[in-house]
Write a protein that holds these residues in place. Structure first.
Motif, short mmCIF file in Angstrom:
data_model
loop_
_atom_site.label_atom_id
_atom_site.label_comp_id
_atom_site.label_asym_id
_atom_site.label_seq_id
_atom_site.Cartn_x
_atom_site.Cartn_y
_atom_site.Cartn_z
N GLU A 22 0.85 -1.20 0.00
CA GLU A 22 0.00 0.00 0.00
C GLU A 22 0.88 1.25 0.00
O GLU A 22 1.66 1.49 0.92
N GLU A 36 -11.51 -1.26 -3.71
CA GLU A 36 -11.28 -1.20 -2.25
C GLU A 36 -12.38 -0.40 -1.56
O GLU A 36 -12.96 -0.85 -0.56
N PRO A 43 -3.87 -7.20 -3.79
CA PRO A 43 -2.53 -7.07 -3.20
C PRO A 43 -1.60 -8.24 -3.50
O PRO A 43 -0.38 -8.11 -3.36
#
Length: 338
Positions: free
Chosen positions: A93, A196, A291
């Motif tokens: 991130e 997200e 991810p």
């Protein structure tokens, strides 16, 4: 006599060894063939692929590692249950939210007769007029479904425009922005942000309609289309480019993908930006998987890549128009500007 018997014995021994060896290899070959996995050649639709890949040679898809895909599928299932997993993310991130909508994403006064639809629009910072136009169009066409629809705009950072973006956000409360630079090569970050946010901040939505800011959505048709789905949780549909289109290795192209970022020479199936619809369940699964699948700078292909690793069925639909809006009455979305 003894010599003759010795000769017969030697010949018999040779024949026995030869027969045993032949039988052994014959049976082994048959067994190997019987248990060897067979892979069907990926289907190709030259007329469809030529729209986006004119002049590109179509090659065979490399079969991905089933074991890796299986690990990812199991990891996503655990993440949905809030369990711990062993996989380590390959995309760390990097960015934070700069602007988020005012208050939670709720469907006030939603009617039980319609699904709850979240519309997420990829927009450029300087496309204020397009955003304003979509706001007006939505207000004029949503009608009795108003309580069942929420629309938000997805932006990256722009040093020149950010004062105006903050003012726009305060006025309308429908901007979602992270601090990555808003460029074409960063669209994958914008798409990841969309999935997200839909997963974490708008879990009450039944479906998510993704679109660019130069597309129109026929909201009445969208709701009617969703109402007739037999398996709504499996819905994942748009204009589909079939698997097998060539990866662009030309560094001067905005679609360039290096062999380090993506080693295969052909892409999986994907929805080419513009517009597509997915159930919230599909959106959640993809969001949890992002991810753990290395980013590539072509966002629509990246979504298709992750979908293929999760075994999600991407369904082609002729109701998403990429040419114009002349047949507005019969489409779900159409490209309003060229």
């Amino acid at each position: 006599m003894n010599k003759c018997l010795g000769c017969i014995y030697s010949v018999s021994l040779f024949i026995g060894i030869f027969s045993f060896t032949y039988l052994y290899f014959y049976v082994s070959t048959k067994l190997n063939l019987r248990h060897r996995p067979s892979f069907k050649t990926p289907g190709k639709n030259p007329s469809l692929l030529s729209v986006f890949n004119a002049g590109h040679h179509i090659k065979e898809i490399d079969i991905p590692s089933y074991e890796m895909d299986l690990k990812l599928m199991k990891a996503v299932e655990k993440l949905i249950r809030r369990d711990r997993i062993d996989l380590k993310p390959v995309n760390l991130e990097k960015f934070r939210y700069m602007v988020r909508p005012n208050g939670p994403c709720e469907f006030h006064n939603a009617s039980s007769n319609f699904s709850r639809v979240l519309v997420l629009v990829k927009s450029a910072p300087d496309h204020y007029r397009l955003r304003q136009w979509l706001r007006l169009l939505m207000n004029e066409t949503v009608g009795q479904m108003a309580g069942n629809l929420r629309m938000f705009f997805l932006l990256g950072y722009s040093k020149e425009m950010n004062i105006d973006i903050n003012a726009e956000s305060k006025k309308y409360g429908d901007i979602i922005q992270k601090n990555f630079i808003d460029t074409y090569r960063n669209l994958t970050y914008k798409t990841q942000m969309a999935f997200e946010w839909a997963t974490t901040d708008c879990a009450s939505a039944d479906f998510v309609l993704f679109q660019d800011d130069d597309f129109f959505a026929n909201i009445k048709n969208v709701f009617e289309f969703l109402s007739v789905q037999l398996k709504p949780e499996e819905l994942f549909t748009g204009f589909l480019v079939e698997k097998g289109s060539s990866v662009v290795r030309d560094r001067t192209s905005k679609w360039f993908v290096s062999d380090i970022a993506f080693s295969n020479e052909v892409f999986p199936a994907y929805f080419p930006g513009g517009s597509y619809i997915a159930s919230h369940k599909i959106v959640e699964r993809l969001s949890y998987a992002f991810p753990y699948v290395k980013f590539i700078p072509v966002d629509d292909v990246y979504v298709g890549l992750v979908a293929s690793k999760l075994g999600l069925a991407m369904k082609a639909s002729h109701l998403f128009y990429f040419s114009d809006c002349d047949n507005w009455h019969s489409c779900l979305t159409c490209k309003a500007f060229t």
